[in-house]
Design a protein around this motif. Structure first.
Motif, PDB file in Angstrom:
ATOM      1  N   UNK A  41      57.851  47.248  88.058  1.00 16.12           N
ATOM      2  CA  UNK A  41      58.576  47.689  89.369  1.00 16.12           C
ATOM      3  C   UNK A  41      59.905  48.388  89.364  1.00 16.12           C
ATOM      4  N   UNK A  42      60.299  49.661  89.369  1.00 19.04           N
ATOM      5  CA  UNK A  42      61.460  50.221  88.921  1.00 19.04           C
ATOM      6  C   UNK A  42      61.963  50.465  90.363  1.00 19.04           C
ATOM      7  N   UNK A  43      63.186  49.965  90.730  1.00 16.59           N
ATOM      8  CA  UNK A  43      63.566  50.254  91.950  1.00 16.59           C
ATOM      9  C   UNK A  43      65.063  50.774  91.827  1.00 16.59           C
ATOM     10  N   UNK A  44      65.064  52.019  92.387  1.00 21.76           N
ATOM     11  CA  UNK A  44      66.162  53.085  92.041  1.00 21.76           C
ATOM     12  C   UNK A  44      67.257  52.687  92.800  1.00 21.76           C
ATOM     13  N   UNK A  45      68.596  52.558  92.501  1.00 24.75           N
ATOM     14  CA  UNK A  45      69.681  52.455  93.284  1.00 24.75           C
ATOM     15  C   UNK A  45      70.290  53.700  94.092  1.00 24.75           C
ATOM     16  N   UNK A  46      71.000  53.472  95.073  1.00 23.47           N
ATOM     17  CA  UNK A  46      71.846  54.583  95.822  1.00 23.47           C
ATOM     18  C   UNK A  46      73.285  54.082  95.785  1.00 23.47           C
ATOM     19  N   UNK A  47      74.163  55.097  95.861  1.00 21.19           N
ATOM     20  CA  UNK A  47      75.427  55.032  95.649  1.00 21.19           C
ATOM     21  C   UNK A  47      75.948  53.796  96.735  1.00 21.19           C
ATOM     22  N   UNK A  48      76.725  53.139  96.142  1.00 17.45           N
ATOM     23  CA  UNK A  48      77.050  51.794  96.566  1.00 17.45           C
ATOM     24  C   UNK A  48      78.632  51.395  96.644  1.00 17.45           C
ATOM     25  N   UNK A  49      79.484  52.005  97.354  1.00 11.65           N
ATOM     26  CA  UNK A  49      80.915  51.568  97.079  1.00 11.65           C
ATOM     27  C   UNK A  49      81.183  50.114  97.488  1.00 11.65           C
ATOM     28  N   UNK A  54      74.314  47.727 100.093  1.00 15.73           N
ATOM     29  CA  UNK A  54      74.376  48.510 101.482  1.00 15.73           C
ATOM     30  C   UNK A  54      72.899  48.535 102.040  1.00 15.73           C
ATOM     31  N   UNK A  55      73.000  48.932 103.145  1.00 12.91           N
ATOM     32  CA  UNK A  55      71.496  49.122 103.837  1.00 12.91           C
ATOM     33  C   UNK A  55      70.517  49.687 103.001  1.00 12.91           C
ATOM     34  N   UNK A  56      70.703  50.883 102.622  1.00 11.43           N
ATOM     35  CA  UNK A  56      69.488  51.477 101.958  1.00 11.43           C
ATOM     36  C   UNK A  56      69.254  50.770 100.661  1.00 11.43           C
ATOM     37  N   UNK A  57      70.281  50.293  99.460  1.00  8.61           N
ATOM     38  CA  UNK A  57      69.615  49.355  98.587  1.00  8.61           C
ATOM     39  C   UNK A  57      69.276  48.067  99.057  1.00  8.61           C
ATOM     40  N   UNK A  94      74.102  44.725  92.160  1.00  8.75           N
ATOM     41  CA  UNK A  94      74.205  44.665  93.624  1.00  8.75           C
ATOM     42  C   UNK A  94      72.593  44.276  94.175  1.00  8.75           C
ATOM     43  N   UNK A  95      71.695  45.051  93.514  1.00  5.45           N
ATOM     44  CA  UNK A  95      70.437  44.748  94.149  1.00  5.45           C
ATOM     45  C   UNK A  95      69.697  43.705  93.674  1.00  5.45           C
ATOM     46  N   UNK A  96      69.893  43.225  92.375  1.00  6.44           N
ATOM     47  CA  UNK A  96      69.541  41.845  91.726  1.00  6.44           C
ATOM     48  C   UNK A  96      70.128  40.839  92.417  1.00  6.44           C
ATOM     49  N   UNK A  97      71.577  40.953  92.883  1.00  4.70           N
ATOM     50  CA  UNK A  97      71.957  39.833  93.575  1.00  4.70           C
ATOM     51  C   UNK A  97      71.503  39.700  94.985  1.00  4.70           C
ATOM     52  N   UNK A  98      71.162  40.631  95.614  1.00  6.85           N
ATOM     53  CA  UNK A  98      70.483  40.690  96.800  1.00  6.85           C
ATOM     54  C   UNK A  98      69.067  40.014  96.918  1.00  6.85           C
ATOM     55  N   UNK A  99      68.538  40.546  95.753  1.00  8.49           N
ATOM     56  CA  UNK A  99      66.827  40.019  95.680  1.00  8.49           C
ATOM     57  C   UNK A  99      66.834  38.505  95.354  1.00  8.49           C
ATOM     58  N   UNK A 100      67.837  38.072  94.287  1.00 17.11           N
ATOM     59  CA  UNK A 100      67.734  36.478  94.259  1.00 17.11           C
ATOM     60  C   UNK A 100      68.443  35.704  94.985  1.00 17.11           C
ATOM     61  N   UNK A 101      69.594  36.048  95.543  1.00 15.60           N
ATOM     62  CA  UNK A 101      70.495  35.368  96.329  1.00 15.60           C
ATOM     63  C   UNK A 101      70.104  35.260  97.690  1.00 15.60           C
ATOM     64  N   UNK A 102      69.917  36.335  98.268  1.00 14.97           N
ATOM     65  CA  UNK A 102      69.185  36.367  99.878  1.00 14.97           C
ATOM     66  C   UNK A 102      67.812  36.344 100.080  1.00 14.97           C
ATOM     67  N   UNK A 103      67.083  37.140  99.482  1.00 18.13           N
ATOM     68  CA  UNK A 103      65.598  37.166  99.391  1.00 18.13           C
ATOM     69  C   UNK A 103      64.926  35.817  98.688  1.00 18.13           C
ATOM     70  N   UNK A 104      65.436  35.187  97.883  1.00 20.16           N
ATOM     71  CA  UNK A 104      65.047  34.122  97.015  1.00 20.16           C
ATOM     72  C   UNK A 104      63.936  34.609  95.972  1.00 20.16           C
TER      73      UNK A 104
END
Length: 202
Positions: A41-49, A54-57, A94-104
């Protein structure tokens, strides 16, 4: 006054329905029914300053995780793709951190953290897709369609392994779907123009 209000509401409802239909269609374009058990599963990132996803990611991560096939979720690799195009940290991290740290999420995670465009997203994840049977690309439906078209250009053999992700659900992004549909139509027009130029150059 009531008539104008009624017409405005009808127009808004029609625009939402139109956007809903196009997003549904984009999610089912350039995908097949490839079998096999090895899945990516390939998750594409969005510009994230900012320093966190961010919300989209965050939405794309959730859509990516729900795209895992239930009976093979533990064996599926989730690939987060995106460099530091809009900030200091790479979108993939950032997406990986959200997946593992927040979503478990505790499944297999791979990072592609160098790309700055959708074309580069696809180019850079290809080495991570060579040995899988099924490929799902996750983003907003029109953007995911663009990425699938790019994979078909770069590696037609891998594009045959594309299957549908769970990145379209009725009612999600409801107000924004007409704009996303317009983006999809513009993208499709550009893709077709590029294909004509490529054929003319041969």
């Amino acid at each position: 006054m009531r008539r104008r209000t009624g017409l405005a509401m009808a127009g808004a409802a029609a625009a939402i329905a139109w956007g809903e239909w196009w997003n549904w269609r984009w999610s089912r374009t350039l995908v097949g029914t490839s079998g096999g058990t090895a899945e990516a599963v390939v998750v594409l990132g969005y510009r994230n300053p900012q320093a966190t996803a961010n919300f989209i990611n965050r939405w794309r991560v959730r859509a990516g995780i729900r795209s895992l096939t239930a009976d093979s979720a533990r064996a599926t690799r989730v690939i987060f793709s995106g460099g530091a195009a809009g900030g200091v940290a790479a979108e993939a991290q950032l997406m990986a951190d959200y997946a593992t740290s927040v979503l478990g999420f505790d499944g297999t995670v791979l990072l592609e953290d160098q790309s700055g465009t959708t074309w580069e997203n696809i180019t850079n994840v290809i080495p991570l897709l060579e040995d899988v049977d099924r490929i799902k690309i996750v983003s907003q439906p029109a953007h995911a369609l663009k990425a699938r078209a790019y994979l078909r250009r770069q590696r037609p053999d891998l594009a045959k392994r594309l299957v549908r992700a769970d990145d379209y659900r009725p009612g999600e992004w409801l107000v924004g779907k007409p704009l996303l549909a317009l983006y999809g139509l513009w993208t499709l027009r550009r893709l077709r123009a590029d294909e004509r130029k490529a054929k003319a150059a041969l």
